[in-house]
Design an enzyme around this catalytic site. Structure first.
Site, PDB file in Angstrom:
ATOM      1  N   GLU A 179       3.972  -1.473   0.938  1.00  0.00           N
ATOM      2  CA  GLU A 179       3.492  -1.543   2.319  1.00  0.00           C
ATOM      3  C   GLU A 179       3.061  -0.176   2.824  1.00  0.00           C
ATOM      4  OE1 GLU A 179       2.823  -4.173   3.834  1.00  0.00           O
ATOM      5  OE2 GLU A 179       4.033  -5.765   2.941  1.00  0.00           O
ATOM      6  N   ARG A 183      -0.909   0.378   3.838  1.00  0.00           N
ATOM      7  CA  ARG A 183      -1.154   0.570   5.270  1.00  0.00           C
ATOM      8  C   ARG A 183      -1.363   2.037   5.624  1.00  0.00           C
ATOM      9  NH1 ARG A 183       1.594  -4.215   8.436  1.00  0.00           N
ATOM     10  NH2 ARG A 183       2.339  -5.517   6.730  1.00  0.00           N
ATOM     11  N   ASP A 311      -0.233 -11.971  -5.331  1.00  0.00           N
ATOM     12  CA  ASP A 311      -1.638 -11.953  -4.939  1.00  0.00           C
ATOM     13  C   ASP A 311      -2.423 -10.687  -5.278  1.00  0.00           C
ATOM     14  OD1 ASP A 311      -0.082 -10.578  -3.104  1.00  0.00           O
ATOM     15  OD2 ASP A 311      -0.757 -11.697  -1.354  1.00  0.00           O
ATOM     16  N   GLU A 444      -6.488 -13.474   5.691  1.00  0.00           N
ATOM     17  CA  GLU A 444      -7.016 -13.776   4.348  1.00  0.00           C
ATOM     18  C   GLU A 444      -8.199 -14.743   4.351  1.00  0.00           C
ATOM     19  OE1 GLU A 444      -3.387 -11.689   3.912  1.00  0.00           O
ATOM     20  OE2 GLU A 444      -3.760 -13.553   5.031  1.00  0.00           O
ATOM     21  N   THR A 528      -6.320  -3.828  -0.167  1.00  0.00           N
ATOM     22  CA  THR A 528      -5.779  -5.130   0.236  1.00  0.00           C
ATOM     23  C   THR A 528      -5.379  -5.170   1.706  1.00  0.00           C
ATOM     24  OG1 THR A 528      -4.317  -6.919  -0.519  1.00  0.00           O
ATOM     25  CG2 THR A 528      -3.349  -4.717  -0.330  1.00  0.00           C
TER      26      THR A 528
END
Length: 540
Positions: A179, A183, A311, A444, A528
């Site tokens: 994360e 981010r 994913d 998404e 992503t």
């Protein structure tokens, strides 16, 4: 023209001084560039002498200040030029919708500034904040490139000032490596690529250096948690000490980009070693279970999924190939991704009576008729990767992408609020039923609509995206920000404005109604978390 009167003398004097005012150069970028070069040369010349008089020091100081002002003016000129491609948009409907999405971003950002400035995430219902990521200003850093792309210059500058003065990574905090990478590191790198402001690159290097010890394992597969101050890494207890596939193998774009920009190979070496080890043991169907042993490098008996925890591993195989400009040096990424797409196609099933295509989950040889909304990134990934195939296979893959996108859009359309639940089940003889019923403002499906519109030019995908945006406006917008829903059937609001709503959801919506040349997919690749990174050719 008449003669000038004697009173024109002061006016002539003022016109001479105008050349020292930065505003004179706003519409004259070529002259501005000449002035900057001249000032740099003069400053260097003066500073090159071992000793300067006090008078010279004053001159140098003044020139440095003027140079800084002119550099800022030049950056403003560049930003204005950047926006012209959108100003020239000739579709009034796209302009109108893009402005509505920009207004939504302004509302979300203004509420964040008012109630949660410098904190991780806004809690709209209670008008306060939560530090979900250790107090790293997650929403602020996640939003930098969205602000820049939308031309919200004042907001971007205030955020930049906070990064310069207050963003501190020396925290006794157990951070998620994944994360924090997607981010914070991704957000800083994207801000640097867009603005060319070295502050963001310096901060990116700081956080990456703090994350890097997570890769110091016997197998090279990183631990998922690390203390930012002390560098002690481990895995969550609930995984039984195992590393999670998506968390351990979805840092390639960010760390490779950092090595490219800093000319320091250590970041790229760490993340590429993981993929090279996977390449040796890659299964015939290209599908890896979600749990990996960081000590032995082996997989554990666990779920295979294109949803949560699996994913972005598959996403990054494709995008690392694109990031490297599709050269021989990154060919193995593409080969692994194509193998995984064989596996993905083996998981496709269709419902009755409406023949909705969906991606099953798998444990061992058993399939589960369940699909996360998170897996709705897959249609976009398939569209993005289809161009690497020959014409026949490319058409088949794009057709599958469109089928899956229709399913994902119906995740939204089949609920009373027109917002999707977190996951869906597909019972025998039925189309779909909501599993976990919350909606947390996820991007998404919109991401896939963006890619499909870019690759097909079909405006249907814009219409679907607009319908989803209106559902967010009708159900999630409040006077104090945007909230997720506890239940998509009832519409009860939760108390969190996720950072990815600003970083991804609104950004992909904005780009869905922007010209394809704006943030071109020939020049940029999105991580992503929807942070665009410039494509740089990789030769080794």
């Amino acid at each position: 023209m008449g003669k000038r009167s004697s009173s024109s003398s002061p006016s002539w004097w003022w016109r001479g001084w105008r050349y020292l005012h930065p505003r004179y150069y706003l519409k004259r970028p070529h002259r501005l560039a000449v002035v900057i070069v001249s000032l740099v040369a003069l400053t260097w010349l003066l500073c090159d002498h071992p000793s300067l008089s006090l008078e010279h020091q004053v001159v140098v100081s003044r020139l440095n200040k003027e140079l800084k002002i002119l550099k800022n003016q030049l950056e403003n000129v560049k930003r204005n030029i950047r926006g012209w491609s959108i100003v020239e948009e000739d579709d009034p409907l796209n302009v109108e919708r893009r402005n509505a999405i920009k207004d939504a971003m302004i509302h979300a950002w203004t509420c964040y500034e008012k109630y949660a400035w410098g904190r991780d995430e806004l809690q709209p219902q209670t008008k306060d904040a939560a530090d979900s990521f250790g107090g790293l200003g997650a929403t602020l850093v996640d939003s930098l490139d969205t602000l820049y792309i939308m031309g919200l210059d004042q907001q971007f500058q205030r955020a930049r000032e906070w990064v310069a003065s207050s963003l501190n990574f020396n925290k006794n905090y157990e951070a998620s490596v994944f994360e924090t990478t997607i981010r914070v590191l991704g957000g800083l790198l994207s801000a640097y690529d867009l603005s060319d402001d070295k502050l963001f690159l310096d901060k990116a290097r700081d956080i990456a250096d703090r994350l890097l010890p997570a890769w110091n394992t016997p197998s090279g597969i990183p631990y998922n948690i690390i203390n930012l101050r002390y560098g002690v890494a481990h895995n969550p207890k609930w995984t039984g000490g195992k590393s999670i596939l998506a968390d351990a193998a979805s840092e390639q774009l960010e760390f490779i980009a950092l090595s490219q920009r800093t000319k320091d190979p250590k970041y790229q070496q760490k993340v590429e070693y993981v993929i090279k080890e996977f390449h040796k043991i890659f299964p015939a169907d290209g599908l890896l279970p979600i749990y990996l042993d960081p000590h032995t490098g082996t997989t554990s008996y666990s779920k295979v999924t294109f949803g949560a925890m699996g994913d972005s591993f598959y996403e990054y195989l494709l995008k690392a190939w694109i990031q490297g400009n599709k050269t021989e040096a990154v060919k193995h990424y593409r080969e692994m991704w194509e193998t995984s797409m064989i596996g993905l196609k083996s998981l496709i099933r269709r419902t009755t009576p409406s023949s909705f295509a969906y991606i099953c989950e798998k444990i061992g040889s058993s399939l589960t008729d369940k699909m996360d909304e998170l897996a709705c990134f897959a249609p976009g990934m398939l569209a993005l990767g289809s161009s690497g195939y020959g014409p026949g296979e490319a058409e088949k893959l794009l057709s599958l992408a469109e089928e899956l996108a229709w399913t994902c859009y119906n995740f939204y359309q089949t609920t009373p609020t027109k917002l999707a639940g977190e996951n869906y089940f597909f019972p025998t003889g039925q189309d779909m039923t909501v599993g976990t019923s919350w909606n947390i403002l996820r991007p998404e499906t919109i991401e896939s609509l963006f890619y499909l519109w870019r690759f097909t030019g079909n405006k249907t995908y814009q219409e679907w995206g607009w319908n989803i945006f209106r559902a967010f406006e009708n159900n999630s917008r409040t006077d104090t920000g945007y909230s997720g829903l506890k239940d998509v059937s009832r519409g009860d609001k939760d108390n969190m404005m996720q950072s990815f709503f600003l970083a991804e959801t609104l950004k992909y919506l904005y780009l869905l109604f922007s010209p394809p040349s704006f943030i071109s997919l020939d020049e940029w690749v999105f991580n992503t978390e929807a942070h665009p990174l410039r494509i740089v050719t990789q030769t080794r």
